[in-house]
Design a protein around this motif. Structure first.
Motif, mmCIF file in Angstrom:
data_model
loop_
_atom_site.group_PDB
_atom_site.id
_atom_site.type_symbol
_atom_site.label_atom_id
_atom_site.label_comp_id
_atom_site.label_asym_id
_atom_site.label_seq_id
_atom_site.Cartn_x
_atom_site.Cartn_y
_atom_site.Cartn_z
ATOM 1 N N ARG A 1 -35.828 32.775 -15.382
ATOM 2 C CA ARG A 1 -34.656 32.814 -14.520
ATOM 3 C C ARG A 1 -33.649 33.848 -15.016
ATOM 4 N N ALA A 2 -33.480 33.905 -16.339
ATOM 5 C CA ALA A 2 -32.536 34.862 -16.944
ATOM 6 C C ALA A 2 -32.994 36.299 -16.689
ATOM 7 N N LEU A 3 -34.295 36.542 -16.792
ATOM 8 C CA LEU A 3 -34.832 37.881 -16.577
ATOM 9 C C LEU A 3 -34.654 38.325 -15.120
ATOM 10 N N ILE A 4 -34.935 37.426 -14.194
ATOM 11 C CA ILE A 4 -34.810 37.771 -12.771
ATOM 12 C C ILE A 4 -33.348 38.029 -12.411
ATOM 13 N N GLU A 5 -32.436 37.226 -12.973
ATOM 14 C CA GLU A 5 -31.007 37.447 -12.729
ATOM 15 C C GLU A 5 -30.546 38.774 -13.317
ATOM 16 N N ALA A 6 -31.257 39.246 -14.353
ATOM 17 C CA ALA A 6 -30.934 40.549 -14.959
ATOM 18 C C ALA A 6 -31.591 41.685 -14.196
ATOM 19 N N ASP A 7 -32.191 41.368 -13.040
ATOM 20 C CA ASP A 7 -32.796 42.353 -12.146
ATOM 21 C C ASP A 7 -34.135 42.871 -12.643
ATOM 22 N N VAL A 8 -34.815 42.069 -13.443
ATOM 23 C CA VAL A 8 -36.173 42.428 -13.844
ATOM 24 C C VAL A 8 -37.096 42.151 -12.648
#
Length: 444
Positions: A36-43
C-alpha cells in the motif's frame, strides 16, 4: 527525498516488532501495508505486486538469528530487493569512444538543458575535454540557457541560431568539436512529447546520423507514474541507454525511481536534485535503498565532502586548527564548501536518523545568508582576529548586516564552539580525506 514513503515503510515494519519469528501470517500483514505504501508513492502497481511476492518468498521460512528480530530481517530483505529492483549496482556511462558523444533527450520541461550543463561540469572535473552542442532549434531561450551554463563551468557551447535543421546542426557541431580535439561531446536536444510523431522522428534521425556512444533519457521524477509511462514510450522508439531522474529534491513520492528500471529494463544512471551545477549524482541502487528505508547515505556524503577538499587547503586548515588560529575567513570558506555540496537538508538526510528528525523542518542554503552578512560586515582585522570584537564593534557589525546584537553574539558563540570541535576532530581526518581525493584525481 522519500520522506513519506520512508515513514510509511517504517510503520509497516512495526507490525512484526515483538514477534518471535517470521510466519506466513504475520509477514503477509506487514507486506500488505508495504505494498500500500509503495502504490501511494506512485510505484507501478505490477512492479509493487511482483516486488511484494519476491519479498514474501524470501521472508517466509527465513531463519531469524538470535541477535536479529523479525522486523530487522524484513527490513534487510526489503532493502536488498529494493536495490535489486532499481538495478543492483551503479552503471557508468560509456566514455570509451573517441570522441564520446552523449545524446540527451527528454520531455519538455524535464530539465534536459540543466542536466547537460551538470554532466559537462562533472566530466570536466574528471579531466575530460567537453563541448556542449545546443541542438534545440525551436526554443532560442534554450540556446541562451546553455550558453550561460557553459560560461559558468568554462565549457564551450556550439550553436547555430539560424539553422532550422536539427540533424545538420548537430553534425556540424560534432565536426567542429572533433577539429578542436574534444574527447567528449554532449548534445542537448529539443524537448518533445512521445505523442508528437514529427519530433520523435527528428530525435531518431539525430541518433541515426551521429551514432552516439550513449543516449540518455531525462525525466522529471515529480511526474511519478507518468514518468514511467513516458520512459517506456521513448524507449520503444529511441532505445536509449540509460535514464536520468531530475527534480528528486522536490515534493516527489519516489515511485519513478523504484519503477522505471523494472518497466523499461534500462539502468538509472544519474539523479539530479537541485539547480547548482554540482547537484548531480551517479545513481547507486543500494544507496538509494538505504535512503528510502531511512538509513541515510554516509558513503555519498563522504564522497561529496571529498570533492570539495583540496589537499593543500586541508593541510593549511589543519595547521590553523592546531595552532588555534582558525578565523572567520576560514569559517566562511567552510560554509562555502558546504553550500557547494548541494541542498543542506538533502545533505543532512544522508546522516542516519537525521532525515526523519528534519521531516517537517524548513531548511535550505538561505539559512547561511545571515551568517555570511554578519561576517562580511566585519573588518579584515576582525575576521582575522575575532578577539578584537568588543561591544561597540558588535553594534557596528549588527547595524551593517541588518541584524540584532544578539544575533552577532550568537554567531560568535557558534564560531567558538565550531573552532573547538574542529580542533578536536582534526587529528588527520581532513588531510586523509583530501589525500584520498587527490589520489582519485591522479587515477583519472
Amino acid at each position: 527525498m522519500f520522506e513519506n514513503l520512508s515513514e510509511r515503510l517504517e510503520r509497516s515494519f512495526k507490525i512484526l516488532k515483538g514477534q518471535g519469528k517470521i510466519t506466513e501470517i504475520n509477514v503477509a500483514e506487514s507486506l500488505k501495508d508495504v505494498r500500500r505504501a509503495l502504490i501511494e508513492a506512485d510505484v507501478n502497481y505490477k512492479v509493487a505486486k511482483t516486488f511484494i511476492d519476491d519479498v514474501k518468498v524470501k521472508a517466509v521460512g527465513t531463519e531469524v538469528l538470535t541477535a536479529v528480530n523479525p522486523s530487522q530481517m524484513i527490513v534487510k530483505i526489503v532493502h536488498d530487493e529494493l536495490a535489486a529492483l532499481m538495478g543492483g549496482k551503479a552503471v557508468e556511462i560509456n566514455l570509451k569512444d573517441s570522441p564520446s558523444i552523449i545524446l540527451v533527450a527528454g520531455l519538455q520541461g524535464s530539465g534536459k538543458t540543466t542536466f547537460s550543463g551538470k554532466l559537462a561540469n562533472m566530466l570536466k572535473k574528471k579531466g575530460r575535454g567537453v563541448m556542449l552542442i545546443a541542438g534545440d532549434i525551436y526554443r532560442p531561450a534554450a540556446i541562451d540557457q546553455l550558453k550561460i551554463l557553459g560560461e559558468q563551468i568554462g565549457v564551450e557551447v556550439y550553436s547555430e541560431p539560424e539553422n532550422k535543421n536539427a540533424v545538420q546542426l548537430v553534425e556540424n557541431g560534432i565536426k567542429y568539436a572533433k577539429s578542436k580535439g574534444t574527447n567528449t561531446i554532449i548534445v542537448d536536444t529539443a524537448g518533445r512529447l512521445a505523442i508528437d510523431e514529427q519530433m520523435m522522428q527528428e530525435i531518431t534521425a539525430i541518433k541515426r546520423a551521429i551514432s552516439p556512444s550513449e543516449t540518455l533519457f531525462v525525466v522529471d521524477s515529480m511526474t511519478g507514474q507518468d514518468a514511467v509511462n513516458t520512459a517506456k514510450e521513448f524507449n520503444d522508439k529511441l532505445d536509449f541507454d540509460g535514464v536520468v531522474l531530475t527534480k528528486l529534491d522536490g515534493d516527489t513520492r519516489g515511485g519513478a525511481a523504484i519503477s522505471i528500471r523494472a518497466v523499461v529494463n534500462k539502468p538509472l544512471k544519474f539523479v539530479s536534485n537541485g539547480e547548482k551545477m554540482e547537484a548531480l549524482d551517479v545513481f547507486h541502487p543500494e544507496r538509494m535503498a538505504d535512503r528510502i528505508l531511512g538509513m541515510g547515505d554516509i558513503v555519498s556524503l563522504v564522497e561529496k565532502a571529498q570533492e570539495q577538499f583540496d589537499e593543500e587547503e586541508a593541510r593549511k586548515l589543519q595547521s590553523k586548527l592546531r595552532k588555534d588560529t582558525f578565523n572567520f575567513d576560514d569559517f566562511l570558506k567552510q560554509i562555502q564548501q558546504i553550500k557547494k555540496m548541494g541542498n543542506i537538508k538533502d545533505i543532512a538526510s544522508m546522516i542516519p536518523g537525521i532525515g526523519k528528525a528534519l521531516k517537517n523542518v524548513e531548511m535550505d542554503n538561505s539559512m547561511f545568508k545571515q551568517t555570511e552578512a554578519i561576517i562580511y560586515s566585519m573588518t579584515p582585522a576582525e575576521r582575522e582576529n575575532p578577539a578584537l570584537i568588543n561591544g561597540s564593534r558588535k553594534q557596528r557589525i549588527a547595524k551593517g548586516s541588518g541584524v540584532e546584537v544578539a544575533d552577532v553574539n550568537r554567531l560568535l558563540t557558534q564560531f567558538d564552539q565550531t573552532r573547538k570541535m574542529m580542533k578536536m576532530v582534526a587529528g588527520g581526518g581532513l588531510q586523509k580525506a583530501a589525500a584520498l581525493n587527490n589520489k582519485k584525481k591522479k587515477k583519472r
